[in-house]
Structure formats: structure tokens, C-alpha cells
Design a protein around this motif. Sequence first.
Motif, PDB file in Angstrom:
ATOM      1  N   LEU A   1      23.936  39.957  34.417  1.00 16.82           N
ATOM      2  CA  LEU A   1      22.669  39.348  35.146  1.00 16.82           C
ATOM      3  C   LEU A   1      21.616  40.292  35.689  1.00 16.82           C
ATOM      4  CD1 LEU A   1      24.984  36.818  37.495  1.00 16.82           C
ATOM      5  CD2 LEU A   1      23.761  36.208  35.359  1.00 16.82           C
TER       6      LEU A   1
ATOM      7  N   GLU B   1      22.137  33.996  40.147  1.00 20.28           N
ATOM      8  CA  GLU B   1      21.412  33.421  38.959  1.00 20.28           C
ATOM      9  C   GLU B   1      20.291  32.568  39.445  1.00 20.28           C
ATOM     10  OE1 GLU B   1      19.787  32.622  35.200  1.00 20.28           O
ATOM     11  OE2 GLU B   1      21.194  34.225  35.767  1.00 20.28           O
TER      12      GLU B   1
ATOM     13  N   SER C   1      27.228  37.104  30.454  1.00 18.81           N
ATOM     14  CA  SER C   1      27.911  36.290  31.925  1.00 18.81           C
ATOM     15  C   SER C   1      28.716  35.233  31.057  1.00 18.81           C
ATOM     16  CB  SER C   1      26.862  35.867  32.781  1.00 18.81           C
ATOM     17  OG  SER C   1      26.188  34.862  32.068  1.00 18.81           O
TER      18      SER C   1
END
Length: 819
Positions: free
Chosen positions: A625, A582, A554
Motif C-alpha cells: 500500500l 487504503e 495487497s
Amino acid sequence: MAQGTVQVTHGGTSRWRRRSGDYPTLTAALAAAGDGDVLSIAPGTYRENLVLRHAVTLRGPEGAMGSVRIAPLDGVALTIRASAVVQDLHLEGQDRTAPALLVEDGSPELTDLRVSTRSAAGIEVRGGGARPLVRRCTVENPAGVGIAVLDGGGGVFEECEVVAAGQTGVSVRGGGRPRLERCRIHHATGAGIGVTGDGSGLEALGCEVYEIKGAGVQIAARATAVLTDCSVHRTTADGVTLDTDAVLTLAGCDIHDIPENAVDLRSRSVLTLSRTTVRRFGRNGLSVWDPGTRVVAESCEIHDSTGDYPAVWISDGASASLDSCRVRDVPDALFVLDRGSRADVVDSDLSQVRNTAVSVSDGATVQLDDCRIREAATGAWFRDHGSGGTLANCTIDSVQTGVIVTKGADPALERCTVSSPAEAGFYVSAGGRGTFTACRVTGSSGFGFHVIDGCRTSLNRCHTERCARGGYEFAEDGPVAEECTSDESGPRLAAQSASGAGAAASGERAGIRTVSAAQGPVGPSAAARTALPAQRPADEADPAGDGTATGRGSVEVLGQLDALVGLDSVKREVRALTDMIEVGRRRQRAGLKAASVRRHLVFTGSPGTGKTTVARLYGEILASLGVLERGHLVEVSRVDLVGEHIGSTAIRTQEAFDRARGGVLFIDEAYALAPEDSGRDFGREAIDTLVKLMEDHREAVVVIVAGYTAEMDRFLTVNPGVASRFSRTITFGDYGPEELLRIVEQQSEEHEYLLGEKTSEALLAYFTDLPKGPAFGNGRTARQTFESMVERHAGRVAQLSEPSTEDLTLLFPADLPEL
């Protein structure tokens, strides 16, 4: 022997009759020499125009190549009109209208010459009586042609090298017919080898053509050529081109690293290939056009496409025959289109095809015998009325859909087997027909034979086994099945087709099930259903081109997002979403509740503001993620989702959604699904289907809808569930003049150009004054401006005889297009 003198050794029948003499100039020595005499030239530079009229030997000091320079101020440096021997000389010419070395008659032997010149041609062979043997000679001519053979000339060139040519490296015309053996032609402009004109021909053995600014080999205007064990690579245009009744044979050749078509032929040209490899090409491997144009390929390989185009493209009435060939690792393998176009393929392999292995459209015909298709999205697709042909004894393995027949196409398939398709083995819809005889489907994850829309398909002695959804799925009317069998063990319904007496008789045994359109049978993948554009890119928009995400972290993807010009508010919105996701993941790992984050987005703004680019990066971020499985982008619009009849829109929308599973479904101009005066428009069906799929599979796909701001506001009100599914809108503002300037600067850096003095200021003023109406394309406009500047720069620099590096790289205000 003194510096700058020429010693002539006169020949004789006995030793005592031999004599020699010294001459101050080459011209004087030649005037005194006769057949059989040897002229030994002392080191030095001779500003003379030499003409050899006798069979003499003209040589420089042995082992001191280049120490003797023949360099007149104008005219031809050396003209040969006899079977002379010339060796170890350095020839220079300065006349743009004449060659440096001209052979007009005889069979001279030319060995170890270096021709370094700025002439019309380095070496020119002219006339039917000229047949030189040229060995180990080097030609450098940045002002003209390297080697020219014309007006019936011929000869043999062995281990020669054209190291630079301002025009064609080796040019053959006017009936010339040379032979090249183990020669190298590189750094030429226009073409490496060019053969043109009736009666002109060339034979090349073990030669290499590379680093060409233009096409590697050009054969045209009824010329012929044979290339054996040759290599063509690293061109800026097509690798090999044939035009207007040209005839070319390639045997054991290797054509690779070509940014355009590897081989392109048109206008009744004929190409024969054997044991030839075509690889790493940017457009088509074989591009075949026009009635009478024909390709015959045997034991050839075409693989590793670097672009998004079919490996073999046959159109406008052309034909191709492939025998024992292999096509692999390409976006599409074989596209045949237009009435009169035909492909015959025998005992060949088509594998690792990202989209369609065989596509037949617009009335074209194919015949495949004993072929193997594997690892493709679609094995074969017969697309429309008049398109057809025969597949016999073919196997299709590990595909999404084995064979698709649509829109009136009517192929005949005999003894073909489809193994392990992810969807249907054979799929017929939208008025397709087709005759299937003794065909088999094994291990399908969907249906074996799936026939919908009342298609009048005929099945005879077909068999299915281990098909997850059933062996046969038919519409109520249309198909006829006779003596078909299946090992299906699930519930079976007798066929009710009014036209299918055979199906009714064997339906219980064959496991044939009939459905109405309202039941919504599952069709092939959206990739397979996408309409065929001419020379279209692959459907998938993922960076790798294989339907998968890049696997980057990411941080790296966010860094690429930050590197985009402008879009500050967009970057903040995406980072806020990323941070929410996140932190939610970290809270879950800590045993805490995570806030629900709606990931579906609305992108609003004008064209060219980077919406598609940001959508692709957003998918990669979510994949990094762990929120999405793959993170790939599937881009669709109204034409991909809305069908032509009731029920088909839901099918198309379902297929697009399924193709985007694990990634992002990006719907551009989504407001077109709900036109203001919709009436009985089927676009609303697509919206309703999409809303339900987003609810039922909320974790599988991220949906992004995009379009103009006002139109998207209206789109969000057409269905009560739409606004609730898309809770976040990101607005992409138009680029300002400074940002457009930065895009041009980035384009310049990427393509190795520099902005000259005051060019940045001129660009800034240009973008400030540029009208910002509905047609304004933002980033697209900036890129088009750069491309226009490059074109105008090229027109300016092309007029310079010896442009410097600065001339070739600097863009000035004068290169800007007019407003």
C-alpha cells in the motif's frame, strides 16, 4: 541352431581342426568347453546356475540384447573363475543371500550385460584375484546392492549404469579397489557410492551420482577415494560424507542441489578439493568437525546456498585451507569456532554474503592473506576471548561494518582496507582488543575506527578518509593510536585517553575524537551484534532472505492471510486496518483529510497461534500500500535488546530499530522487558528508548509487541507512553480441534500424504482429548503431531518388502502418537 540350444565352437591352431557341437543346456556345453572355445546361446530362458572355470567366450545373439535370460530359481546365476568373455546376456537372480553375477577370479571381460535382479547384489567382485573389465553393463537391483567389490577385489567398470538399488549403488569394502569410468549411479537407497574399511579404495572418472535416498558418496573407516570430473546431485541427505580417517580427493567435480551438507567430514578425515564447485546446498557447503579433520581446497567455488547456514563450517578443532577459492551468494561465508579450529585462506573472494563473511569464535583462529570481501553485512567478526588470527593485505568493500572485535578477541590486521562501509570500518567493543597496522578506511558512512567500552586496541600508521562521522571515535580510556592520519576536515578534539600517549600526540592531526559511554556512540548493525547460535538461520525473516519485501500486491497477501487456518477475528482486524489505510490514501489523493491510523499493534495469545506469520504478512500489506518502504520483518526478543552494562541497551535497541526501518519490528515476549521484580533491570531502558524512537520516527517503522495476554496487559502500563503508542490489540485465540485437524490435513497435502479411513475422526478425538496446558503449542502441536505420524508410518512401512503407493502415502489412526 534350435531354440534353447547352445552351440560350442572349439578352438584350434588351424582351420581344419576347428569343430562345433550343439548341447541342450548351458551346463552341458560348459562341461564340454575348454580355454578359447566359444559358446553361442540361442534365445530363451535358462534356469541354470552357471560356473565359468575356463577362458571361454559366452555370448547371446548379436544385436538381440535381452533375448537370452539366465534366470535360476535360487543361488548365483553366473559365477566366473577364469578370464572369460561374456556378452549380450540378461541375468536374473532371486536369492536375497547371493549375488546375481559373481566374479571370484581372473580378468574376465563383461560387455553389454543387463542384470535385473532381486538379489543381495547385482554384480559382486570378490577376492584378490578378481579383476574384471566391465563395459556398458546395466544393473537394476531394488532388493540389494547394485555393484559390490570386496575382499581385495578390483577391476574396471566403463560406461556402466546402476539404475536402481535397494541399498548402496556401488559398495566397496574389505580392501576392494575398483575403478569407475563414465558410470552413472542413480535411484539408490542409503548411498550412491560407499567405500569403507582399511585398504578399501575407489577411483572414479567422469561419473554421475544422483537421485539418491541418502548420501551421494560415503567414505569411512580409513578408506580412500579419488573422484575426478564427477557430479553428485539430488540426494536426500548429505552430498559427500567422510568419517573416521577417511581420505578423499575431488578434482574438477560438481556437487549441487543437496538439501543438507554438500560435504561433511569428521573424525580425522582428510579432504582435498581442486577445481571443484559446490552449489545449491541446504546447510553447509563444507562442514568440517573434530581434531585432525582437515580440508585443503584450491581453485574451488562455493555458492548459491538455499538454506540459512554458513557456507564453510569448521569446528571442534578441525582445520581448513582455501587457496584461490570463491564463496558467494550465501547467508554466511566462513564460520570457525572452538579452540584448536583453524582456517587459512589465501587469494580468495567472499562476496554477496547476507550476514557475516568471516566469523571467529570460542577460541578459534583464522589467517586471511590477500583476500577480498565485498557485499556483506559484516566483513569479519572476531567474537570472544581466545579468538583471533591475522588478516593481511585484505580488502573489504561495500559492507555494513568492515571488522568487528568483541568480548576479548584479539586479532592482528595488517595493511587491510575497508571501503564504503555503511557503518564503521573497524568496530571494537565489549572488551575486544586487536592490533591494527597500516590499515585504511575510505568512504565510510559512519566512523572509520570506532572503539568503545575502554577497549585496549592498538592502532599504528592507520589512515582514514572521507568518513562521514569522523575518522576515529574512541572511548576515554583504552585504545592507543600511533602515527595515525585522517583527511577529516570537520572539528577535531585532541584525544584524552590516559593510556594513549600516542593518540594524544597525534589526535589533532588524525581527527581522533574521544567520547564517554553516556554519549551513546553508534555501533554496528543489529544483525552484526546478534549472538552466534550454532548453525543459526539468518537474522532477517523476510521471505526472500535478502532484507527486502516480496513485492506482492495487497490482494495476493490478503489472500494468503485468508488461507490461514482459523484466526477469523485476527483476519477481520487486519482487514479493518488495511481498509482504513487504503481509504486514507484515496482521501489524500482527492485532496481530503485522512484519518490518522495508528499502525503499531499488540498481539496477545498463546504460542503457536500464528502471531509471527501474521506480522510478516502485515508488513507486506503495508509495503504493497506504499505505507512502508520495504515491509520486511525483523524479529527480536529481550536478549537482542538488553545489554550487559549501562548505555549498551539503548545502543542495541537503536540498532534493532534502524535495521527494521521501512518494515516491521516484531518484539516477541515483549513483557520480558519489564519483569515484575525488575529492580535495576535494563529492560526498562529498552522500553524508554523504543517509545522515543517510535515518536521521533513514527512513519519509518511499524512496531508489533507480542506475548501472553495477561503479561502484555501489564507491559502496557510500565511506561506512560507505551499504551498511547499501541492503541490496537489483536487477540490470537487458541486453535480448536477442527482447526488443528485442518492444519494436519494441510501438512499432509504439502508433503504428499493422505489420511486413511477414519484417520480424520481419530485426529479430531486426539486433539479434543489433548491437554491444553501452558505447554500446549497450538499450530506447532499440530505440525509436531503430523511429524510423529510420519515417523510412526515410516517404522511401519519399512517392514514391508514391496510397499505399494498406497502403503507409502496413507496415514492411519495407528500412526497417531500416544497422548
